[in-house]
Design a protein around this motif. Structure first.
Motif, PDB file in Angstrom:
ATOM      1  N   GLU A 185       0.845  -1.265  -0.125  1.00  0.00           N
ATOM      2  CA  GLU A 185      -0.212  -0.011   0.061  1.00  0.00           C
ATOM      3  C   GLU A 185       0.897   1.370   0.078  1.00  0.00           C
ATOM      4  O   GLU A 185       1.969   1.293   0.822  1.00  0.00           O
ATOM      5  N   LYS A 228      -3.589  10.467  -2.574  1.00  0.00           N
ATOM      6  CA  LYS A 228      -4.226   9.121  -2.785  1.00  0.00           C
ATOM      7  C   LYS A 228      -3.607   7.874  -2.390  1.00  0.00           C
ATOM      8  O   LYS A 228      -2.404   7.943  -2.411  1.00  0.00           O
ATOM      9  N   GLN A 229      -4.430   7.078  -1.716  1.00  0.00           N
ATOM     10  CA  GLN A 229      -3.894   5.770  -1.229  1.00  0.00           C
ATOM     11  C   GLN A 229      -4.073   4.702  -2.384  1.00  0.00           C
ATOM     12  O   GLN A 229      -5.104   4.321  -2.962  1.00  0.00           O
ATOM     13  N   GLY A 230      -3.338   3.675  -2.590  1.00  0.00           N
ATOM     14  CA  GLY A 230      -3.439   2.713  -3.419  1.00  0.00           C
ATOM     15  C   GLY A 230      -2.392   1.657  -3.340  1.00  0.00           C
ATOM     16  O   GLY A 230      -1.619   1.609  -2.345  1.00  0.00           O
ATOM     17  N   ARG A 242      -3.221   0.458  -7.927  1.00  0.00           N
ATOM     18  CA  ARG A 242      -4.588   0.189  -8.151  1.00  0.00           C
ATOM     19  C   ARG A 242      -5.165   1.088  -7.039  1.00  0.00           C
ATOM     20  O   ARG A 242      -5.041   0.674  -5.804  1.00  0.00           O
ATOM     21  N   TYR A 243      -6.096   1.766  -7.023  1.00  0.00           N
ATOM     22  CA  TYR A 243      -6.835   2.473  -5.944  1.00  0.00           C
ATOM     23  C   TYR A 243      -7.863   1.797  -5.650  1.00  0.00           C
ATOM     24  O   TYR A 243      -8.219   0.682  -6.078  1.00  0.00           O
ATOM     25  N   GLU A 244      -8.470   2.074  -4.337  1.00  0.00           N
ATOM     26  CA  GLU A 244      -9.367   1.218  -3.787  1.00  0.00           C
ATOM     27  C   GLU A 244     -10.636   1.212  -4.731  1.00  0.00           C
ATOM     28  O   GLU A 244     -11.434   0.251  -4.788  1.00  0.00           O
TER      29      GLU A 244
END
Ligand code: BTX
Length: 320
Positions: free
Chosen positions: A272, A282-284, A298-300
């Motif tokens: 992550e 952004k978190q991915g 790949r994002y949530e």
């Protein structure tokens, strides 16, 4: 002439050579000899001069000597004792310097990282160098040069020290989760063709400690290994590797074996990560290093994005 005098002194280490002997050997005036000695001292060579005895050169262990590095690499090398930034220096002199010229400095007063950040470059303990390149590639392709440098540095570190070196896409090398090296690639040119690329590399080799914000995030090879590491050996290995990968790339126009190194040594793949782009956060999950050396996340939401831009920072959730 300066190089010839240096070579003579190198071959007569441990003894004094009089100005008169050098004058006869090289057919130049004593004043000219004295001036060359002064320049060599300014370049960092430790030359003792004693009246009636002459000059003696002492080489400190692990001193970076342009003469020696040029011999090992077959490239033009300049070594400075102090400089603002080796990237800045090459930029200022790009027009006059030959392709693949390398500039090192024992310290940088204004060492630079990406996006206006700074790079701590204390005297004598690290490797701070930049390489000038004039490949016939597009701006888009030039992004791959950072990956090529990262692969070369990571492999060189591991081969010289035995320490596991991981690549934090796109431009940092980590050992035990802490930053040991950073790469700053700067490109001058138009979208369809470039004038030159400057690749700057900083490696914390024998840095004894870190303070302030770097304390928990930075490390040196010395701190990890518990013993001093030869800067000379590491530099020559990293530079040789870089040019081998780089020439392969300019010939084939693909990353070739570098891609595998970027994948196998990735510190972020499968993890992550937080993507920082200006104010945006952004978190991915980092899912792939593409054949081009770009990072696919790949994002949530399930949406995927391939990151290639130099305007992006990636941070691991683990804090590195
Ligand atoms: P970067 O933007 O990825 O990393 C910069 C950040 O890393 C800083 O904000 C700081 O948090 C941290 N940092 C600063 N100094 C160090 C250090 N010595 N060790 C570990 N972490 C540090 C990385 O940029 C690119 C660095 C390139 C440096 C080379 S040295 C030769 C050439 N000349 C020049 O001015 N820059 C390059």
């Amino acid at each position: 002439m300066k190089e010839k005098i240096l070579e003579y002194l190198l071959n007569h280490q441990g003894e004094f050579t009089s100005g008169e002997v050098l004058r006869r050997e090289f057919g130049v005036s004593r004043t000219a000899i004295w001036k060359h000695m002064k320049t060599l001292k300014e370049e960092g060579y430790q030359i003792t001069s004693v009246p009636n005895k002459g000059y003696q050169l002492t080489i400190e262990e692990d001193r970076l000597l342009a003469y020696e590095l040029e011999k090992s690499l077959g490239k033009k090398v300049e070594v400075h004792q102090s400089i603002d930034s080796t990237n800045n220096h090459l930029k200022r002199n790009a027009r006059d310097y030959p392709d693949e010229m390398i500039v090192l400095s024992e310290e940088q007063k204004k060492g630079r990282g990406r996006l206006g950040r700074s790079w701590d470059s204390p005297k004598g303990a690290g490797l701070f160098f930049s390489m000038l390149l004039r490949p016939r590639i597009t701006m888009e392709e030039s992004f791959k040069i950072t990956g090529i440098a990262a692969a070369a540095v990571a492999e060189a570190i591991e081969e010289v020290t035995g320490l596991p070196a991981r690549i934090k896409w796109p431009n940092d090398i980590l050992v035990q989760g802490k930053k040991v090296s950073g790469i700053l690639t700067e490109v001058s040119g138009e979208p369809d063709g470039i004038n030159y690329i400057i690749v700057g590399i900083g490696i914390n080799v024998n840095t004894p400690n870190f303070t302030g914000e770097l304390k928990d995030r930075a490390t040196s090879l010395y701190l990890e290994k518990g013993e001093k590491v030869s800067r000379k050996e590491l530099f020559v290995r990293a530079a040789n590797k870089f040019f081998r990968f780089y020439h392969g790339f300019t010939r084939e126009k693909t990353l070739g074996e570098v891609h595998g190194i970027l994948e196998n040594r990735s510190a972020v793949l499968g993890k992550e990560v937080i993507i920082l782009r200006g104010e945006e956060k952004k978190q991915g999950k980092a899912v792939e290093i593409t054949k081009e050396g770009f990072l696919k996340v790949r994002y949530e939401s399930g949406e995927e994005e391939v990151l290639s831009s130099g305007e992006v920072s990636v941070r691991g959730l683990g804090g590195y």
